[in-house]
Design a protein around this motif. Structure first.
Motif, mmCIF file in Angstrom:
data_model
loop_
_atom_site.group_PDB
_atom_site.id
_atom_site.type_symbol
_atom_site.label_atom_id
_atom_site.label_comp_id
_atom_site.label_asym_id
_atom_site.label_seq_id
_atom_site.Cartn_x
_atom_site.Cartn_y
_atom_site.Cartn_z
ATOM 1 N N PRO A 180 7.926 -1.314 -9.068
ATOM 2 C CA PRO A 180 6.955 -0.273 -9.433
ATOM 3 C C PRO A 180 5.807 -0.088 -8.435
ATOM 4 N N GLY A 181 5.472 -1.129 -7.657
ATOM 5 C CA GLY A 181 4.372 -1.018 -6.718
ATOM 6 C C GLY A 181 4.429 -2.141 -5.704
ATOM 7 N N TYR A 182 3.625 -1.980 -4.639
ATOM 8 C CA TYR A 182 3.648 -2.951 -3.554
ATOM 9 C C TYR A 182 2.235 -3.266 -3.084
ATOM 10 N N ALA A 183 2.017 -4.544 -2.829
ATOM 11 C CA ALA A 183 0.724 -4.996 -2.333
ATOM 12 C C ALA A 183 0.866 -5.464 -0.890
ATOM 13 N N ILE A 184 -0.210 -5.309 -0.149
ATOM 14 C CA ILE A 184 -0.294 -5.831 1.219
ATOM 15 C C ILE A 184 -1.163 -7.067 1.146
ATOM 16 N N SER A 195 -6.948 -6.175 14.245
ATOM 17 C CA SER A 195 -5.662 -6.628 13.712
ATOM 18 C C SER A 195 -5.530 -6.248 12.240
ATOM 19 N N PHE A 196 -6.623 -6.349 11.506
ATOM 20 C CA PHE A 196 -6.640 -6.027 10.071
ATOM 21 C C PHE A 196 -6.162 -4.609 9.808
ATOM 22 N N TRP A 197 -6.777 -3.639 10.462
ATOM 23 C CA TRP A 197 -6.429 -2.258 10.144
ATOM 24 C C TRP A 197 -5.027 -1.901 10.629
ATOM 25 N N ARG A 198 -4.593 -2.540 11.715
ATOM 26 C CA ARG A 198 -3.251 -2.243 12.222
ATOM 27 C C ARG A 198 -2.160 -2.710 11.250
ATOM 28 N N VAL A 199 -2.373 -3.849 10.600
ATOM 29 C CA VAL A 199 -1.417 -4.312 9.596
ATOM 30 C C VAL A 199 -1.384 -3.338 8.416
ATOM 31 N N VAL A 200 -2.562 -2.909 7.973
ATOM 32 C CA VAL A 200 -2.624 -1.945 6.864
ATOM 33 C C VAL A 200 -1.910 -0.654 7.238
ATOM 34 N N ALA A 201 -2.180 -0.157 8.435
ATOM 35 C CA ALA A 201 -1.568 1.096 8.877
ATOM 36 C C ALA A 201 -0.052 0.969 8.957
ATOM 37 N N GLN A 202 0.434 -0.153 9.475
ATOM 38 C CA GLN A 202 1.870 -0.368 9.579
ATOM 39 C C GLN A 202 2.524 -0.404 8.208
ATOM 40 N N PRO A 221 -17.136 -2.071 1.450
ATOM 41 C CA PRO A 221 -17.018 -0.614 1.364
ATOM 42 C C PRO A 221 -16.438 0.028 2.626
ATOM 43 N N LEU A 222 -16.851 -0.434 3.796
ATOM 44 C CA LEU A 222 -16.329 0.141 5.034
ATOM 45 C C LEU A 222 -14.822 -0.070 5.132
ATOM 46 N N ASP A 223 -14.350 -1.253 4.770
ATOM 47 C CA ASP A 223 -12.916 -1.528 4.820
ATOM 48 C C ASP A 223 -12.147 -0.618 3.876
ATOM 49 N N ILE A 224 -12.720 -0.361 2.704
ATOM 50 C CA ILE A 224 -12.043 0.482 1.719
ATOM 51 C C ILE A 224 -11.936 1.920 2.211
ATOM 52 N N VAL A 225 -12.983 2.426 2.829
ATOM 53 C CA VAL A 225 -12.938 3.781 3.377
ATOM 54 C C VAL A 225 -11.880 3.878 4.467
ATOM 55 N N VAL A 226 -11.843 2.888 5.354
ATOM 56 C CA VAL A 226 -10.864 2.896 6.444
ATOM 57 C C VAL A 226 -9.447 2.791 5.895
ATOM 58 N N CYS A 227 -9.223 1.863 4.973
ATOM 59 C CA CYS A 227 -7.879 1.681 4.419
ATOM 60 C C CYS A 227 -7.428 2.902 3.630
ATOM 61 N N SER A 228 -8.353 3.564 2.950
ATOM 62 C CA SER A 228 -8.005 4.788 2.226
ATOM 63 C C SER A 228 -7.579 5.876 3.203
ATOM 64 N N ALA A 229 -8.257 5.961 4.324
ATOM 65 C CA ALA A 229 -7.870 6.932 5.348
ATOM 66 C C ALA A 229 -6.475 6.646 5.890
ATOM 67 N N LEU A 230 -6.064 5.378 5.833
ATOM 68 C CA LEU A 230 -4.756 4.978 6.336
ATOM 69 C C LEU A 230 -3.662 5.040 5.262
ATOM 70 N N GLY A 231 -4.031 5.451 4.044
ATOM 71 C CA GLY A 231 -3.019 5.666 3.020
ATOM 72 C C GLY A 231 -2.917 4.620 1.940
ATOM 73 N N ALA A 232 -3.896 3.720 1.829
ATOM 74 C CA ALA A 232 -3.890 2.723 0.760
ATOM 75 C C ALA A 232 -4.505 3.314 -0.508
ATOM 76 N N ASP A 233 -4.141 2.715 -1.665
ATOM 77 C CA ASP A 233 -4.568 3.244 -2.953
ATOM 78 C C ASP A 233 -5.482 2.320 -3.748
#
Length: 360
Positions: A180-184, A195-202, A221-233
């Motif tokens: 039903p869902g997947y976690a990183i 390295s952090f954001w590249r793993v999320v993006a991949q 908060p900054l990490d959440i904004v960046v990860c949301s831009a990369l497609g995380a929920d």
């Protein structure tokens, strides 16, 4: 969810029942659904960023979504306990995939997590591959042990450290199980931000479009904004409540340290732009007088910080819905970095997310 107006000038007793449901950013369903579903119905997107409505047996959640971490089932001013030792007497414990799922089945949560083998991302060598392959083996044991698949959503956790080859192997293996869902997992463990954001993006690029994507342990908060831009929920972290225990408040401009002597005479709200009960009722000076000697100060700041994270989640969601996500990101970065010194890793991530932050 509607909230009753707070009119009392006294410091409230902030029970979990009072504000926990609101901070889960969920809309109750009545009656609950009979079968489990964590489908992410994407309402709108901007490039990789997406605003979705996630259907669960008891709630409909809007994403992006930050979830407060509740140690032992409640939100309180404590760190998470170790999974290797008993929180009662410190004795060694063995947690198997089967026992992990059995415990979660008894709890009855809408979303339950597969047991994974997680190591710090600063670890190098064969231990990373060992943990990743063990995580893949364990997912089948978790699926077999799951006794309530029609009522609870089992999420798998992608491991592989900072190795893109291992992450790719793990994503492909886990998505074959059609969960039903997947976690990183395995991030926010001391690795460098690039390295952090590249793993999320991949991972977000490889995970199914119609399934929720949950970045575990992320709460800045900054990490959440960046990860949301990369497609995380989805995100979760102890950070908002942990930093509150140290007398710090989250604001659009960054962290405000209420223990500083400069706060002793400051009659402004913690955050003048915030509509939470704490900011509407108390001054920085009053909070300062509490955080230096009284647990109520940490409790009030925890309330504010969770409100801030909820509002950030809502702002992200509606900025995507309304087609103004790039403007929201730029405004967020301008407030946090008024001198224009946006970190290079953020710029790199936004370039991949195709968000123009040149004006920031």
């Amino acid at each position: 969810i509607t909230r009753k107006p707070e009119t009392s000038n006294c410091a409230p007793a902030l029970s979990q029942r009072e504000f926990l449901p609101a901070y889960l950013h969920c809309i109750p369903l009545s009656p609950p659904s009979a079968s489990a579903s964590a489908s992410a119905f994407v309402l709108a997107r901007f490039n990789r960023a997406r605003a979705a409505r996630m259907t669960l047996p008891h709630f409909v959640c809007e994403t992006p979504l930050f979830m407060p971490v509740g140690t032992q089932g409640v939100l309180k001013r404590l760190d998470v306990t170790s999974s290797k030792h008993s929180p009662v007497d410190g004795s060694p414990m063995l947690l198997t995939p089967e026992e992990s799922i059995q415990i979660q089945n008894k709890i009855g949560a809408d979303i339950i997590m597969a047991l994974d083998d997680v190591v710090k991302t600063t670890t190098t060598g064969p231990r990373i591959g060992e943990a990743m392959y063990r995580t893949i083996r364990w997912i089948d044991r978790c699926i077999a042990a799951h006794q309530r698949p029609d009522e609870q959503n089992l999420f798998a956790i992608v491991q592989g450290g900072l190795d893109p080859v291992l992450r790719d192997i793990c994503v492909k293996a886990l998505t074959k199980r059609n969960l039903p869902g997947y976690a990183i997992g395995g991030l926010a463990g001391g690795e460098d931000k690039d390295s952090f954001w590249r793993v999320v993006a991949q991972c977000t690029a490889a995970l199914p479009e119609d399934k929720p994507r949950y970045v575990m342990g992320v709460g800045y908060p900054l990490d959440i904004v960046v990860c949301s831009a990369l497609g995380a929920d989805m995100y979760d972290c102890v950070y908002p409540t942990r930093t509150a225990r140290f007398g710090s408040a989250l604001t659009p401009e960054g962290v405000l340290k209420l223990r500083h002597k400069a706060m002793a005479e400051d009659t402004r709200p913690v955050d003048p732009t915030c509509a939470c009960m704490v900011c509407r009722t108390y001054s920085r000076a009053y909070i300062h007088s509490l955080v230096t000697k009284d647990a109520m100060g940490s409790q009030l700041l925890s309330y504010h910080n969770l409100y801030y994270m909820l509002q950030l989640s809502r702002d992200l969601h509606y900025s995507i819905i309304q087609g103004r996500f790039p403007e929201f990101v730029c405004d967020f970065l301008k407030k946090m970095f008024p001198n224009g010194d946006v970190p290079k890793w953020v710029c790199n991530a936004m370039e991949v997310a195709e968000i123009d932050i040149g004006a920031c």
